[in-house]
Design an enzyme around this catalytic site. Sequence first.
Site, mmCIF file in Angstrom:
data_model
loop_
_atom_site.group_PDB
_atom_site.id
_atom_site.type_symbol
_atom_site.label_atom_id
_atom_site.label_comp_id
_atom_site.label_asym_id
_atom_site.label_seq_id
_atom_site.Cartn_x
_atom_site.Cartn_y
_atom_site.Cartn_z
ATOM 1 C CG ASN A 35 4.171 -54.195 -4.687
ATOM 2 O OD1 ASN A 35 4.748 -54.493 -5.729
ATOM 3 N ND2 ASN A 35 3.657 -52.999 -4.459
ATOM 4 N NE ARG B 241 1.437 -53.060 -8.106
ATOM 5 C CZ ARG B 241 2.233 -52.035 -8.306
ATOM 6 N NH1 ARG B 241 3.300 -51.855 -7.568
ATOM 7 N NH2 ARG B 241 1.960 -51.157 -9.241
ATOM 8 C CG HIS C 24 -1.672 -46.477 -10.280
ATOM 9 N ND1 HIS C 24 -1.414 -45.246 -10.865
ATOM 10 C CD2 HIS C 24 -0.540 -46.830 -9.633
ATOM 11 C CE1 HIS C 24 -0.179 -44.880 -10.583
ATOM 12 N NE2 HIS C 24 0.379 -45.813 -9.838
ATOM 13 N NE ARG D 79 6.941 -43.952 -13.624
ATOM 14 C CZ ARG D 79 5.960 -44.663 -13.060
ATOM 15 N NH1 ARG D 79 4.833 -44.881 -13.707
ATOM 16 N NH2 ARG D 79 6.101 -45.134 -11.849
ATOM 17 C CB ILE E 36 0.589 -36.074 -4.328
ATOM 18 C CG1 ILE E 36 2.101 -36.309 -4.436
ATOM 19 C CG2 ILE E 36 0.231 -34.631 -4.642
ATOM 20 C CD1 ILE E 36 2.675 -36.150 -5.847
ATOM 21 C CD GLU F 248 -1.783 -49.243 -4.793
ATOM 22 O OE1 GLU F 248 -1.121 -48.490 -4.051
ATOM 23 O OE2 GLU F 248 -1.494 -49.465 -5.974
HETATM 24 P P1 ADP Z 1 4.449 -44.358 -4.405
HETATM 25 O O1 ADP Z 1 3.855 -44.137 -5.767
HETATM 26 O O2 ADP Z 1 5.926 -44.545 -4.430
HETATM 27 O O3 ADP Z 1 3.685 -45.370 -3.547
HETATM 28 P P2 ADP Z 1 3.284 -42.401 -2.579
HETATM 29 O O4 ADP Z 1 1.857 -42.722 -2.899
HETATM 30 O O5 ADP Z 1 3.796 -42.754 -1.228
HETATM 31 O O6 ADP Z 1 4.281 -42.931 -3.682
HETATM 32 O O7 ADP Z 1 3.456 -40.810 -2.791
HETATM 33 C C1 ADP Z 1 4.703 -40.209 -2.670
HETATM 34 C C2 ADP Z 1 4.519 -38.722 -2.937
HETATM 35 O O8 ADP Z 1 3.609 -38.178 -1.977
HETATM 36 C C3 ADP Z 1 5.829 -37.943 -2.811
HETATM 37 O O9 ADP Z 1 5.941 -37.005 -3.864
HETATM 38 C C4 ADP Z 1 5.624 -37.232 -1.487
HETATM 39 O O10 ADP Z 1 6.345 -36.015 -1.413
HETATM 40 C C5 ADP Z 1 4.131 -36.953 -1.537
HETATM 41 N N1 ADP Z 1 3.632 -36.554 -0.223
HETATM 42 C C6 ADP Z 1 3.575 -37.282 0.913
HETATM 43 N N2 ADP Z 1 3.125 -36.512 1.940
HETATM 44 C C7 ADP Z 1 2.912 -35.264 1.434
HETATM 45 C C8 ADP Z 1 2.454 -34.030 1.981
HETATM 46 N N3 ADP Z 1 2.132 -33.910 3.262
HETATM 47 N N4 ADP Z 1 2.346 -32.968 1.149
HETATM 48 C C9 ADP Z 1 2.686 -33.063 -0.149
HETATM 49 N N5 ADP Z 1 3.121 -34.205 -0.731
HETATM 50 C C10 ADP Z 1 3.232 -35.293 0.053
#
Ligand code: ADP
Length: 405
Positions: free
Chosen positions: A9, A84, A173, A232, A323, A376
């Site tokens: 990716n 990807r 996505h 964004r 999240i 993914e």
């Molecule tokens: P990407 O789109 O870059 O792959 P991720 O899917 O890894 O991103 O998500 C990143 C987000 O997930 C960040 O905002 C991070 O703070 C949030 N996140 C990760 N663990 C937690 C948690 N325990 N509680 C709240 N938010 C979290």
Amino acid sequence: MNAPILVINCGSSSLKYALIPAVSGQPRLSGIAERLGSDRAILRLRNLQGEKTTIELPGASHGDALKVILDNLGSCRPIAIGHRVVHGGERFTQATLIDQDVVQDIRETTTLAPLHNPANLEGIAATQELFPGLPQVAVFDTAFHQTLPAYAYRYAIPAELYERHGIRRYGFHGSSHAYVAERLSILSAQGRGGWIIAHLGNGASATAIWQGQSIDTSMGMTPLEGLVMGTRSGDIDPGILLHLMHQCGWSSHDIDQLLNHRSGLLGLSGLTNDMRELEQSAAEGHAGAKLAIDVFCYRLAKSIAGLSCALPMLHGLAFTGGIGENSPLIRARTLTYLTHLGVHLSPNSNGELSHGMEGRIDVGRGLELWVIPTDEEGYIAVQTRHLLDNMSDTPASCHPQEVPA
Ligand code: ADP
């Protein structure tokens, strides 16, 4: 076919990879190269035991990083590579074996994804050089959403802009939404029913799924439309952009920076785009952090309710992405706006599910509520493997073969 698939990716200055074994659930070699092309380029590797190593690679290109990754695969040799690719336009509706025509078609789609497709092409060129003769497959973020009906994908602007310039909603996505939809069809008694999946990471999108197919989604021609994201804006009144250009003299560059890099959770909070930090700051009373969380959850709920119109029947909701998988607070706050859809959250189950756990968070009546960690890379590997398995007339040069060590 039992040997692993290497999934790549590529971003403009990053390269994530994972070596996916044929048997699901087995440990994976994986890693990420960041800041490529700069003096501060580094590669972080994770071995089969989960131990991490960091290698400094000053000035390294995507190809340079791949050579080091290859050296670190040891005896684990891939039989194919799955890439990807962010934008496949209308040309690509499924995973596709890469040849020169496909590379040319991806290049032609670059006008629709100028930030993403060139990096994906760079990754393809680098792996073609390093792994000559190995089949390479492109798996497109947009492909899963090619089942959207015209009334969902067309913008209410002159038809000519669609016909001549391909301006329509594509959705993104796709690998994540498709993977979660597949898991739901296995895990739930409702099977391939009506679902809304919320992928909430730095980028965020929600998709309505009916019988395994995407029928509407929150992202549009670009990954900027829809939900509030890390940096964004998601949806805003397009009139704001006209106002900024005409009344405030903003350039297209200023607007690009605003919408893609200075908005979302970061812009609202004035603090950070990281949801973990926002939750902590909100708990300590930071007004901007509280507002950012409120807007994020309300707008997500509004999008879910809107997407429910796309479905003949709604059986449940699923949360995924960093999240969605890890934040009981965001899930609970979002669901408070959706009680009219028949949401009954179990606070206990919701509080317990995080860190890669899969399970239900409803009380057993009303809509099914799921947390499903996305995969993914695993999805891209499965698509790559299926394509190769199903190619009865695979050209000789494309037959899977071991790469010399
Ligand atoms: P990407 O789109 O870059 O792959 P991720 O899917 O890894 O991103 O998500 C990143 C987000 O997930 C960040 O905002 C991070 O703070 C949030 N996140 C990760 N663990 C937690 C948690 N325990 N509680 C709240 N938010 C979290």
